[in-house]
Motif scaffolding. Sequence first.
Motif, PDB file in Angstrom:
ATOM      1  N   LEU A 103       0.812  -1.216   0.000  1.00 51.68           N
ATOM      2  CA  LEU A 103       0.000   0.000   0.000  1.00 51.68           C
ATOM      3  C   LEU A 103       0.844   1.264   0.000  1.00 51.68           C
ATOM      4  O   LEU A 103       0.640   2.173  -0.801  1.00 51.68           O
ATOM      5  N   GLY A 104       1.799   1.326   0.946  1.00 50.02           N
ATOM      6  CA  GLY A 104       2.612   2.531   1.072  1.00 50.02           C
ATOM      7  C   GLY A 104       3.377   2.799  -0.207  1.00 50.02           C
ATOM      8  O   GLY A 104       3.418   3.930  -0.705  1.00 50.02           O
ATOM      9  N   PHE A 105       3.942   1.743  -0.771  1.00 49.16           N
ATOM     10  CA  PHE A 105       4.699   1.864  -2.022  1.00 49.16           C
ATOM     11  C   PHE A 105       3.811   2.416  -3.127  1.00 49.16           C
ATOM     12  O   PHE A 105       4.164   3.361  -3.831  1.00 49.16           O
ATOM     13  N   THR A 106       2.618   1.814  -3.288  1.00 46.74           N
ATOM     14  CA  THR A 106       1.737   2.205  -4.381  1.00 46.74           C
ATOM     15  C   THR A 106       1.301   3.657  -4.251  1.00 46.74           C
ATOM     16  O   THR A 106       1.283   4.414  -5.224  1.00 46.74           O
ATOM     17  N   ILE A 127       2.821   6.121  -2.742  1.00 49.52           N
ATOM     18  CA  ILE A 127       3.931   7.018  -3.054  1.00 49.52           C
ATOM     19  C   ILE A 127       4.186   7.049  -4.567  1.00 49.52           C
ATOM     20  O   ILE A 127       4.473   8.102  -5.138  1.00 49.52           O
ATOM     21  N   GLN A 128       4.019   5.877  -5.223  1.00 49.97           N
ATOM     22  CA  GLN A 128       4.163   5.847  -6.676  1.00 49.97           C
ATOM     23  C   GLN A 128       3.152   6.782  -7.337  1.00 49.97           C
ATOM     24  O   GLN A 128       3.486   7.541  -8.231  1.00 49.97           O
ATOM     25  N   PHE A 129       1.907   6.697  -6.877  1.00 52.34           N
ATOM     26  CA  PHE A 129       0.855   7.572  -7.424  1.00 52.34           C
ATOM     27  C   PHE A 129       1.218   9.036  -7.234  1.00 52.34           C
ATOM     28  O   PHE A 129       1.042   9.857  -8.119  1.00 52.34           O
ATOM     29  N   GLN A 130       1.749   9.342  -6.040  1.00 55.90           N
ATOM     30  CA  GLN A 130       2.083  10.740  -5.759  1.00 55.90           C
ATOM     31  C   GLN A 130       3.213  11.186  -6.685  1.00 55.90           C
ATOM     32  O   GLN A 130       3.166  12.282  -7.251  1.00 55.90           O
ATOM     33  N   ARG A 131       4.230  10.333  -6.874  1.00 55.95           N
ATOM     34  CA  ARG A 131       5.378  10.718  -7.700  1.00 55.95           C
ATOM     35  C   ARG A 131       4.984  10.861  -9.160  1.00 55.95           C
ATOM     36  O   ARG A 131       5.563  11.648  -9.885  1.00 55.95           O
ATOM     37  N   MET A 174      -4.093   8.644  -5.875  1.00 51.48           N
ATOM     38  CA  MET A 174      -3.440   8.880  -4.586  1.00 51.48           C
ATOM     39  C   MET A 174      -4.477   9.128  -3.495  1.00 51.48           C
ATOM     40  O   MET A 174      -4.411   8.559  -2.411  1.00 51.48           O
ATOM     41  N   TRP A 175      -5.450   9.957  -3.814  1.00 52.00           N
ATOM     42  CA  TRP A 175      -6.516  10.231  -2.847  1.00 52.00           C
ATOM     43  C   TRP A 175      -7.256   8.952  -2.480  1.00 52.00           C
ATOM     44  O   TRP A 175      -7.562   8.725  -1.309  1.00 52.00           O
ATOM     45  N   SER A 176      -7.532   8.114  -3.494  1.00 53.55           N
ATOM     46  CA  SER A 176      -8.258   6.877  -3.191  1.00 53.55           C
ATOM     47  C   SER A 176      -7.408   5.998  -2.273  1.00 53.55           C
ATOM     48  O   SER A 176      -7.936   5.311  -1.397  1.00 53.55           O
ATOM     49  N   GLY A 177      -6.074   6.056  -2.441  1.00 49.18           N
ATOM     50  CA  GLY A 177      -5.201   5.293  -1.557  1.00 49.18           C
ATOM     51  C   GLY A 177      -5.255   5.803  -0.133  1.00 49.18           C
ATOM     52  O   GLY A 177      -5.271   5.029   0.826  1.00 49.18           O
ATOM     53  N   ILE A 178      -5.275   7.143   0.012  1.00 48.15           N
ATOM     54  CA  ILE A 178      -5.370   7.722   1.357  1.00 48.15           C
ATOM     55  C   ILE A 178      -6.664   7.267   2.020  1.00 48.15           C
ATOM     56  O   ILE A 178      -6.692   6.873   3.190  1.00 48.15           O
TER      57      ILE A 178
END
Lengths: 275, 263
Positions: free
Chosen positions: B207-210, B212-216, B223-227
């Motif tokens: 999760l954390g990796f993905t 951060i990937q979205f953010q980069r 990214m928002w959906s991940g949060i």
Amino acid sequence: MTTTTPAPAAADTRIRRGRGIPTSALGAAGFAGVILLLELLPRAGVVDARFLPPFSDMAAALTEQLASPAFWDALAATLRGWATGLAIAMTAGVAAGIVIGSVPALRAATASTIEFLRPIPSVALIPLAVLLFGTDMRSTLLLVVYASFWQVLVQVLYGVTDVDPIARDTARSYRFSLWRQVRTVLWPTALPYVMTGFRLAAAVALILEVTGELIIGSPGLGNAIAVAKSSGAVDTMYALVIVTGVIGVGVNLAARFTERRVLRWHPSIRREVAS
Amino acid sequence: MTTSIRRAARRLLLIAGLPAVLVTAWWLATANSTNFYWPPLRTILETFGPTWLEGKLTTDVVPSLARLGVGYVAALALGSGLGVAIGSSKTLRATVEPVLEFFRAIPPPVLVPILILFAGIGDGMKVLVIVSGAIWPILLNTVEGVRSIDEVLRDTAACYRFRTRTRLTTLILRGASPQIMAGARQALSIAIILMVISEMFAASNGLGFTIIQFQRSFALPQMWSGIILLGLIGVALSLLFRLVENRVLAWYFGQRNTQHSGA
């Protein structure tokens, strides 16, 4: 809900009787043992010295760090970020807690929202913080405030509910002004809870401050650790980790001291001193 | 009859009212948002399904949660086991407690770079990171819990010559369980933080990796959906924890309630 009562720190202060050997000597022996282990394991080749340098190397790196101005800058940045975040969270938490706690309708309406927002891990906000503020100190501050705010708020809410109904009715009968009611009835009751919140928030704020620096790269000790790691300065990295541990112990002790100082009139602390 | 219905409606309104207002406010405020950083909530929710439920569920979400589970259970077992051993001996406790307090005070995320040295960046490292951070509150609380078990109960168990096993399950672990659970609750939030951090630092999935990937890559709705997903996981785990706590500590809460109402 066992964590939320303002636990009196009786256990730490009670005098323990070992078998003749004072506890402080045993504690020192414990530390000496760990240091000895850290020195011998890499020297004897049990652990790879590239991964775990002998303690003497760490100590040398630490003295080197203590002489460098960059280290003190990083330390100051960490402490500043921690204190700022904690101060904002305390102010906001206490203010919001008193307002929400003393209006029953407000309290009932916000309960589910608070219960929902509180367990959201603050690190989930890291990407957002980076986008908003970049590697600025403010992105770490956002994490620190978010994480420690809930600790304070929840404790204040418990504290406000704990007000003695008779005292509150008496204050009302005497037509105390709202401000006076808060100051003389509500605040003294809630204060032990506020201090528990402060103690918890102080520790959480430090964790998030260092985490933010480590992951986001805002200036501070966490960032210094990341730099030491990527440049392969393993002994410096260990030295800095030890420093964060010392700060952590310092923060815990300072918070506990403040709590006892502020609550010295409170029965739970007085009983401890008397016994 | 009608009053009970009205009361239930009132309860529902109180529970769901404010969240509904907040979500609606978010929805409306961002409805026509062209701001890159604050995409419309509708877009975020639309990307939620395709992003997480198709594919990423098994490649990222499940591995993350599995590491969290393994690390947390290991921390619980190690922490309470060592805690019982340390708490039972006065000398041992006096010797190791200051050292343990020091290790507890180290902010757990700084151990990530150290553990990467030892364990690389694989699953082992991440589980180790979770264990190394989550163990301290459990360990120290168990020590405290074992220490503060009622002397009379202890003596009674000795008089009746409880076997070691019986003594351990009915007296020591039972008696210390309120404190152990308090430690376990703190450890849970630390474990979630460390799960995310260890993946943000160095990983190829999770999760954390993905996120951060979205953010980069500036995939903002994703990214928002991940949060939001991380938030939901946090809430779900804390509900689950409360469920378990209520079961395990049912005797304790009951006892406390009777004492309170009796006093």
